[in-house]
Every structure is written in C-alpha cells, then in structure tokens.
Motif scaffolding. Structure first.
Motif, PDB file in Angstrom:
ATOM      1  N   TRP A  40       6.423 -28.883 -17.079  1.00  0.00           N
ATOM      2  CA  TRP A  40       5.363 -28.280 -16.261  1.00  0.00           C
ATOM      3  C   TRP A  40       5.970 -27.189 -15.387  1.00  0.00           C
ATOM      4  CZ3 TRP A  40       5.113 -29.553 -10.771  1.00  0.00           C
ATOM      5  CH2 TRP A  40       6.080 -30.467 -10.364  1.00  0.00           C
ATOM      6  N   HIS A  41       5.105 -26.450 -14.715  1.00  0.00           N
ATOM      7  CA  HIS A  41       5.540 -25.344 -13.847  1.00  0.00           C
ATOM      8  C   HIS A  41       5.191 -25.693 -12.410  1.00  0.00           C
ATOM      9  CE1 HIS A  41       6.893 -21.157 -13.405  1.00  0.00           C
ATOM     10  NE2 HIS A  41       6.041 -21.102 -12.387  1.00  0.00           N
ATOM     11  N   THR A  42       6.171 -25.598 -11.528  1.00  0.00           N
ATOM     12  CA  THR A  42       5.965 -25.991 -10.130  1.00  0.00           C
ATOM     13  C   THR A  42       5.105 -24.958  -9.389  1.00  0.00           C
ATOM     14  OG1 THR A  42       7.978 -24.869  -9.417  1.00  0.00           O
ATOM     15  CG2 THR A  42       8.176 -27.180 -10.080  1.00  0.00           C
ATOM     16  N   PRO A  43       4.428 -25.388  -8.325  1.00  0.00           N
ATOM     17  CA  PRO A  43       3.615 -24.445  -7.536  1.00  0.00           C
ATOM     18  C   PRO A  43       4.493 -23.393  -6.855  1.00  0.00           C
ATOM     19  CG  PRO A  43       3.056 -26.739  -7.033  1.00  0.00           C
ATOM     20  CD  PRO A  43       4.312 -26.769  -7.850  1.00  0.00           C
ATOM     21  N   SER A  44       3.866 -22.315  -6.435  1.00  0.00           N
ATOM     22  CA  SER A  44       4.597 -21.225  -5.777  1.00  0.00           C
ATOM     23  C   SER A  44       4.788 -21.475  -4.289  1.00  0.00           C
ATOM     24  CB  SER A  44       3.854 -19.901  -5.978  1.00  0.00           C
ATOM     25  OG  SER A  44       2.524 -19.994  -5.480  1.00  0.00           O
ATOM     26  N   ARG A  45       4.169 -22.535  -3.759  1.00  0.00           N
ATOM     27  CA  ARG A  45       4.298 -22.849  -2.333  1.00  0.00           C
ATOM     28  C   ARG A  45       5.129 -24.112  -2.157  1.00  0.00           C
ATOM     29  NH1 ARG A  45       1.437 -26.034   1.209  1.00  0.00           N
ATOM     30  NH2 ARG A  45      -0.115 -26.558  -0.387  1.00  0.00           N
ATOM     31  N   ALA A  46       6.042 -24.078  -1.204  1.00  0.00           N
ATOM     32  CA  ALA A  46       6.865 -25.249  -0.913  1.00  0.00           C
ATOM     33  C   ALA A  46       5.983 -26.364  -0.351  1.00  0.00           C
ATOM     34  CB  ALA A  46       7.964 -24.886   0.079  1.00  0.00           C
TER      35      ALA A  46
END
Length: 554
Positions: free
Chosen positions: A230-236
């Motif tokens: 999967w691809h992680t979100p762009s926000r921490a």
C-alpha cells in the motif's frame, strides 16, 4: 495413538487451538486408514489430546510498525494453520511436471490422421449422354503402424483438479476430485481461495485509508507469512492496521508468537524532512561545537530515519503446491492404417487407390478419473474421465524469495571548481573549501525484484553540522531522483542553479571532508532494506586562494 511410533510433542502457543474429533466409520474402509498418521492428525491433532473444541475467546494481538509519508510499503504478518486441512492459495501453474514433461494424452501415432481415399470414384453414363462421377470413399486413418505417445501442447488450456476433501468423509455420492477450472501455462490458480486474511488501515479518527483481503497457501500444522502492499498518506500521523483471520483453523501470530483471530498494528507514519543548510558566507567561522569525527563513530548513528544497522538482504518463503498426473485405466481404441505404398504419380492424393486394413489398437490414456459410486450398493460407477487434465498433489513445499540491496555513492568537486585535482593512487579529489560538491548515488536491487519497491529516499549529512549528532544546527539534504541516480536538488543559493552543496570556507586544511548518506525505504514483504554510504574529499586551501586582484584597462 495406535501407530506404535513415538509421538513428537511440539511446543507452540497455538497447539491448544487444535480441534479434536472422533473417528468415523469412513476411517476404516476395510483397510489400515484408521492407524495412519493422516487419520491421527485429523482426529486427534498434533501433540495434543482433548475431548472438546477450545471455544475460549482469544484476546486481540498487538504489534507496532513505523513508516514514512508518501512511500510504497509492504505490511507483513505471520499466521498458522492449526486445522487439519491444507489451504491451497494462489499458485502459478506450470503445464510441465517436476520432470519438465508435458502431460500425456494417450499412446498413439503422433500428428493428425490423414484422409485416405481408398476407392476410385464411380462413373455412371446417363441416358441423355451425360456422365455422373461419384465421390471416392474416404477413410480417416494413419499412414503408419508405428506407435508413439501424444502429449498436451505447451500452449493448450488444461483442466486442473485437486483432491476433494469431502470424498474421505462422505465416500459415496462424492467425486474424488474437484475441478478448479481451465488454465494455461503460467496462470495463477487457487484451489480453495487459500487462507483468507482481511485487513483495514484507518486513521485514529476512524477514516479508512485502505482495506482488502489477501490469501496464501498453508499446509495443516504449519506457519506461513502473508503481506499486502500500500501507499502511505502524505501527512504524518498515527494509524491503525487491523488484520482478521477469516478461515477456519487460521490464527494470526503476534510478535511474541501468541495466537489471535484479530491482530492490531499501531503504526506511526513520520515525515522525512529536509532542513536545508543556510547560504554559506565568506565571513563564516568555525563553530566552537564543531568536531571532525572518525568514520567508526558516525557510520551507524547518522540519523533516525533508517535502521541503525545496514540491512542489505532479506528472505522469506511461501508455501506452494505441485501437481501430478493421474493415469487412467486402459481404454480400447482403434484406427486404420494403410499397408500399400503411396501413389507417386498423384501429388494431391498420394493415397489414391491404396489398400487399407482396419486394425484394433489398445491405447493407454492419461487424465483424471473422477468416477464415484452414488451409494454403497452401487455396482456401476458414475462420473466421467477427463483427458487433457492434471491433478494438483497434496504435497506442499516452500518457495523461497530473496531481495538484495547494493548501492554506491561518490562525491566530486563542482564542475565550476577548476582548481580541483584527482589522485589515481588514492582515488580521492583534493579541492579548496568554499566551492560546491556534487553527489551521485545509485542503488541496485537484485533477486525477486517483483516484490520490492526499490530505493525511494536518499538522505545526506555533512561534517560541518557534526552529522546532526552533537550540535544545535541540524541540517540535511534529501536527494532527488534524476534518471537512475539520486542527486542533490537544485541549490537555491547557486547563481547558476547547480545541484551542489557548498563547503564552508572555514573547513580545516589537510582534513577529510567526509559525507555520509543513507538510502532507505526499500520495502519488500520481509521488511525494509537500507544501507549507509560514505565518500570523502581532501580539503587544502580555500576559494580565496584562486582569486586574483589586478587593475583593469582604463
């Protein structure tokens, strides 16, 4: 246990979850099945004896994970098949067997049958003077009596069967094999959907990021590993990954090896940030806190983004199942072959007028015999024999995968530093401080690269900031991919827009200017690969030494 063999007690946290059954009449079947290991495993488990199923509610397991923002990652999990039935998930099908042979069809002449015209056409003279020519009598046969073996073609679509587990508990009225479908060489097949594990990724506020289900093969009593990408979100942020085992007898294993039906992974997603170094000034002086560290004191502790130790190779395995062919009973077959020589004077019909004889030939055929009896008193089997078919055997084997990371990095004086020199003996550049340096980093992924993201991030630390170890000034540069290489981003302080890092003018002479870099977020199902790299330049003099001040023409 009735086998006369010493039972091996296997100490595993999940063994208490095995369901215990009583033997049925079908376990006897007039032979020694009741005393076989397979019956003991199915009826009494492995290394445990009990009288009822453990229905105790299992607590959720807990794990932790760390990822970075806006990256492709793999999340993996371990599970165990504590039941008595093998789960056969998605496996790449090969039309060739373990001996690299194609499935056999039957004994018989190779190639197609020829159309043999054995009788000349009849000629009839009609009363009106016309002539009616009849057709020759065609016979389909083979022009030889040499017997060969016919094989399935490599490009054929073939039926795939597996053993029907219900056949052993309900022997009458149930076919011994069940068909999975028709497949070509290289297709992925699944016998029963495999061991199903569902997952859902959510933010702490409950918003869904991704959800789905994956399946993998796993024999009874064995452990296996599964994963999803999967691809992680762009926000921490912090997120929760919830895994659920959906198949009977399948239990997830937490980091301590404890069994659970639901595994919750608390994952932290942090941002890899660049704190860009400031514009160096000619008036800068060496800070009081700056040190020149040795390589050994820096190499393993240059940042908190990557693991402290290099991870350059990871391996894992999955379970796969082989198939084999099941030979059918001999079936009576007949064909014709000619006994005379072909007519050399007629090219189009070389067998015109040839004599022939009918010969009965007993041919062996291979395939899947899926016949069964509807009831115990039946005398005639029901079902069908499938040719052009194979059976997946019940033997599982491990298929191992490996991914390796190799990387290299080099620094060099900027192309605008014309006074830099290079030594072939040391392999090092010597340059003056105050100029810029360029960097080139490239990585190589080998092995089962289809299961690897490749290098996604390169981070560089510099000696003038103590590699961010002991200073109040913590700066770094993140590399940017250009072509197949990772290089500096365009320096906003460069007059020419070069991809460089400027060296401080105060850097000591006759010292190594050593750059450390790390490449990471190279994800595969077994985890993250990472590697630290270093290169150096000798500093001697500064940019002022190259300046010449002189009068100009009036």
């Amino acid at each position: 246990c009735g086998t006369g063999e010493k039972a091996e007690i296997i100490s595993k946290p999940y063994l208490s979850l095995l369901t215990v059954y009583s033997p049925t009449e079908s376990d006897y079947w007039g032979d020694s099945r009741y005393n076989t290991n397979s019956c003991i495993i199915r009826c009494m488990g492995i290394g445990t004896v009990g009288t009822s199923e453990n229905t105790e509610e299992l607590p959720d397991g807990e794990d932790a994970a760390e990822y970075h923002t806006d990256t492709d990652v793999y999340t993996s999990f371990d599970f165990v098949n504590s039941g008595s039935t093998d789960y056969i998930g998605s496996t790449r099908f090969s039309i060739y067997n373990s001996d690299n042979e194609l499935p056999r069809l039957k004994d018989g002449p190779e190639g197609p049958a020829y159309l043999i015209k054995v009788n000349p056409p009849s000629v009839t003279h009609n009363p009106d003077g016309s002539v009616t020519v009849g057709a020759a009598t065609p016979i389909s046969g083979y022009p030889t009596d040499e017997i060969g073996i016919q094989y399935v073609k490599p490009t054929d679509t073939i039926r795939v069967f597996v053993e029907n587990p219900d056949y052993y508990t309900e022997p009458y009225g149930v076919a011994p094999y069940k068909e999975l479908g028709k497949y070509e060489d290289g297709d992925f097949i699944s016998a029963d959907g495999g061991a199903s594990i569902s997952y859902e990724i959510k933010t702490k506020s409950g918003a869904s990021i991704k959800q789905g289900s994956v399946s993998f093969s796993c024999p009874a009593g064995e452990e296996a590993m599964g994963w999803f990408d999967w691809h992680t979100p762009s926000r921490a942020q912090d997120i929760t990954i919830t895994l659920k085992a959906n198949s009977s007898g399948i239990y997830l294993l937490d980091k301590d090896g404890n069994s659970c039906k639901t595994l919750v992974i608390d994952a932290s997603i942090s941002k890899v940030e660049e704190k860009t170094p400031p514009d160096p000034k000619v008036t800068d002086t060496r800070p009081s806190w700056q040190k020149v560290y040795s390589s050994s004191s820096v190499a393993k502790n240059i940042s908190g983004y990557a693991p402290k130790n290099d991870v350059t190779e990871l391996s894992w395995y999955v379970w796969a199942y082989d198939w084999t062919q099941n030979k059918l009973d001999e079936k009576k077959s007949s064909f014709n072959y000619i006994t005379s020589s072909p007519n050399p004077n007629n090219i189009n019909n070389p067998y015109m007028g040839a004599s022939y004889e009918k010969v009965e030939y007993y041919a062996d055929q291979w395939g899947v015999d899926n016949r069964y009896y509807r009831r115990e008193t039946s005398t005639k089997p029901t079902g069908i024999t499938y040719t052009n078919a194979v059976i997946l055997s019940g033997e599982a084997h491990k298929v191992e995968y490996t991914v390796s990371l190799d990387a290299e990095m080099s620094i060099a004086p900027s192309q605008r530093c014309y006074t830099a020199t290079y030594s072939n003996s040391t392999g090092l550049y010597t340059m003056k401080s105050g100029y810029g340096i360029e960097i080139t980093m490239n990585s190589h992924i080998s092995g089962d690269t289809a299961f690897c993201t490749g290098a996604q991030i390169g981070n560089v630390l510099f000696p003038e900031f103590n590699y961010n170890r002991e200073s109040s000034a913590k700066y770094n540069r993140l590399l940017e991919k250009v072509g197949n290489d990772l290089v500096f981003k365009t320096n906003v302080y460069s007059t020419y827009g070069d991809r460089v890092h400027f060296l401080p003018i105060w850097y000591p002479d006759n010292k190594y200017y050593t750059v450390y870099a790390e490449v990471f977020d190279v994800w595969c199902p077994a985890g993250q690969l990472s590697m630290r790299l270093t290169d150096r330049i000798i500093i001697k003099g500064n940019v002022y030494d190259d300046w010449h001040v002189g009068p100009t023409k009036p």
